[in-house]
Write a protein that holds these residues in place. Structure first.
Motif, PDB file in Angstrom:
ATOM      1  N   UNK A  40      12.813   4.047  16.421  1.00  0.00           N
ATOM      2  CA  UNK A  40      13.030   3.542  15.543  1.00  0.00           C
ATOM      3  C   UNK A  40      13.584   3.871  13.577  1.00  0.00           C
ATOM      4  N   UNK A  41      13.142   5.679  13.852  1.00  0.00           N
ATOM      5  CA  UNK A  41      13.848   6.648  13.052  1.00  0.00           C
ATOM      6  C   UNK A  41      14.657   7.772  13.666  1.00  0.00           C
ATOM      7  N   UNK A  42      15.047   8.844  12.546  1.00  0.00           N
ATOM      8  CA  UNK A  42      16.036   9.330  12.226  1.00  0.00           C
ATOM      9  C   UNK A  42      15.204  10.563  11.232  1.00  0.00           C
ATOM     10  N   UNK A  43      15.944  11.681  11.701  1.00  0.00           N
ATOM     11  CA  UNK A  43      16.056  12.784  11.178  1.00  0.00           C
ATOM     12  C   UNK A  43      16.983  13.644  10.294  1.00  0.00           C
ATOM     13  N   UNK A  44      17.344  13.307   8.640  1.00  0.00           N
ATOM     14  CA  UNK A  44      18.258  13.913   8.160  1.00  0.00           C
ATOM     15  C   UNK A  44      18.670  15.234   7.649  1.00  0.00           C
ATOM     16  N   UNK A  45      19.590  15.724   7.949  1.00  0.00           N
ATOM     17  CA  UNK A  45      19.603  17.178   7.476  1.00  0.00           C
ATOM     18  C   UNK A  45      20.328  17.348   5.850  1.00  0.00           C
ATOM     19  N   UNK A  87      16.689   8.584  16.777  1.00  0.00           N
ATOM     20  CA  UNK A  87      15.940   7.182  18.091  1.00  0.00           C
ATOM     21  C   UNK A  87      16.830   5.773  17.413  1.00  0.00           C
ATOM     22  N   UNK A  88      17.060   5.813  15.795  1.00  0.00           N
ATOM     23  CA  UNK A  88      17.369   4.798  15.496  1.00  0.00           C
ATOM     24  C   UNK A  88      18.616   3.975  16.023  1.00  0.00           C
ATOM     25  N   UNK A  89      18.678   2.717  16.506  1.00  0.00           N
ATOM     26  CA  UNK A  89      19.791   1.524  17.540  1.00  0.00           C
ATOM     27  C   UNK A  89      21.172   2.286  16.376  1.00  0.00           C
ATOM     28  N   UNK A 110      13.806   5.523   7.822  1.00  0.00           N
ATOM     29  CA  UNK A 110      13.781   4.873   9.222  1.00  0.00           C
ATOM     30  C   UNK A 110      14.499   3.750   9.130  1.00  0.00           C
ATOM     31  N   UNK A 111      15.881   4.381   8.476  1.00  0.00           N
ATOM     32  CA  UNK A 111      16.980   3.237   8.194  1.00  0.00           C
ATOM     33  C   UNK A 111      16.941   1.714   7.182  1.00  0.00           C
ATOM     34  N   UNK A 120      13.102   4.337  -0.792  1.00  0.00           N
ATOM     35  CA  UNK A 120      13.841   5.396  -0.333  1.00  0.00           C
ATOM     36  C   UNK A 120      14.849   4.498   0.411  1.00  0.00           C
ATOM     37  N   UNK A 121      14.939   3.737   0.615  1.00  0.00           N
ATOM     38  CA  UNK A 121      15.979   3.037   1.188  1.00  0.00           C
ATOM     39  C   UNK A 121      17.863   4.078   1.633  1.00  0.00           C
TER      40      UNK A 121
END
Ligand SMILES: NC(=O)c1ccc[n+]([C@@H]2O[C@H](COP(=O)([O-])OP(=O)(O)OC[C@H]3O[C@@H](n4cnc5c(N)ncnc54)[C@H](OP(=O)(O)O)[C@@H]3O)[C@@H](O)[C@H]2O)c1
Length: 348
Positions: A40-45, A87-89, A110-111, A120-121
């Protein structure tokens, strides 16, 4: 973890709580392992960090609103970056997002799209509309601030005179151009000849005043606005605002947007007794916080993007390269080193 990513993440933390203007020693750069996104999360560079005056408010022990930092906390700050693991849909690698994800090279999201009060949206960024850096400037929170504080509080009408302080900054430069689009006469206050040339040249402001070198600001305002001032977009507060107040027209409006004149002060100098001016001239003075307009942010972005496409508004960015230069870029904003939006570029 992808083999293409480095091992460590760098973050800017508040090393000491600043007194007055922040110094380089108030910041430290620390390293930590790059976090792994959970389900449900993603990594942002991060590609760009945004240097904003609001970050200074978060470094005070007590702030007017919103949470403040403790020593050792990662600096609150916006970034725009690319999803490098997901790992976020709803997000895939290569998507771009912007959000208050902290001043760091890699951040987990977490999107969530909750963005009010420094949450942090994130918001999606479409690189086809404009360069991604604009999501931190003209199409980001500074843009939304300029749009709503001007149109909802200053409410300029054709032929009226609007005064804008910090007029060559990210917010002020756009607010002045929108006021021009509305048919107003625009007077901008700023601190250098370069900035005056830009606002009165490319941006089409009617008058520029150097508030630092003008010996008598009130006299300069009277000359620039012989029929008095109908709206003041106030980015700076303090003595400049007090002087402007003395030349406001009947039924004029003041939007309280920022307090830059406080940035290098450690004391609270006495303010003018302004009640009489407000009362006798029937002036409306209203505080503005951009988060009250978060639900309507797309309305502002659509309008600004349209004006950009039509060539009716222009913008500038002051870009510093390198993560290690982020604290200096922030100090530069607080001391007027920027023209337009101040950014830190991490990826070319
Ligand atoms: N209320 C809200 O929701 C909201 C949201 C976003 C931004 N803001 C406020 O809007 C204002 C502008 O923000 P921005 O991001 O566009 O920053 P900016 O105007 O791009 O940069 C800050 C500018 O402040 C000016 N300044 C510095 N020290 C000053 C002083 N002692 N007296 C007068 N001016 C001084 C400098 O320009 P000069 O060369 O002209 O001095 C500097 O370039 C800030 O006050 C910020 O806090 C408010």
């Amino acid at each position: 973890m992808s083999s293409r990513l480095p091992n460590m993440n760098r973050k800017v933390v508040m090393a000491n709580r600043p007194v007055g203007l922040p110094k380089l020693s108030d910041f430290a750069i620390v390293e930590a392992p790059i976090p792994e996104p959970k389900n449900g999360e993603m990594l942002v560079r991060a590609h760009y960090l945004s240097a904003d005056p609001l970050q200074r408010y978060r470094m005070d022990a007590v702030s007017g609103y919103g949470k403040v930092l403790a020593e050792g906390d990662v600096l609150k700050g916006r970034l725009v970056g690319e999803v490098v693991q997901s790992r976020h849909p709803d997000y895939k690698v290569g998507d771009f997002v912007e959000g208050m994800l902290g001043w760091q090279e890699y951040a987990i999201s977490d999107g969530s799209t909750k963005r009010a009060e420094y949450a942090p949206g994130i918001a999606r960024v479409d690189p086809k509309i404009a360069p991604i850096s604009t999501s931190l400037g003209i199409l980001g929170f500074p843009g939304v601030t300029a749009y709503f504080a001007l149109l909802e509080i200053c409410k300029p009408k054709a032929g009226e005179t609007v005064v804008i302080s910090s007029a060559a900054g990210a917010v002020g430069s756009l607010a002045g151009q929108i006021a021009k689009i509305m048919g107003a006469r625009v007077v901008g206050l700023t601190s250098t000849q370069d900035k005056l040339d830009w606002i009165t040249g490319e941006l089409g402001f009617d008058v520029g005043i150097n508030y630092r070198t003008t010996p008598d600001l009130l006299a300069a305002l009277k000359q620039a606005a012989p029929n008095k001032i109908d709206a003041h977009f106030d980015n700076v507060g303090g003595d400049i605002s007090d002087t402007i107040l003395q030349h406001m027209a009947w039924h004029s409006r003041i939007a309280l947007v920022g307090n830059m004149s406080r940035s290098d002060k450690t004391d609270r100098p006495p303010r003018m007794e302004y009640q009489q001016y407000l009362m006798s001239s029937r002036v409306l003075m209203q505080g503005f916080i951009v988060y009250d307009y978060e639900d309507r942010a797309d309305e502002a972005r659509r309008a600004i993007a349209g004006w950009l496409r039509e060539g009716k508004i222009k913008y500038r960015e002051t870009v510093v390269d390198g993560f290690e230069n982020a604290p200096a870029a922030f100090i530069s904003v607080m001391t007027g080193g920027n023209i337009g939006k101040q950014l830190v570029r991490l990826v070319k």
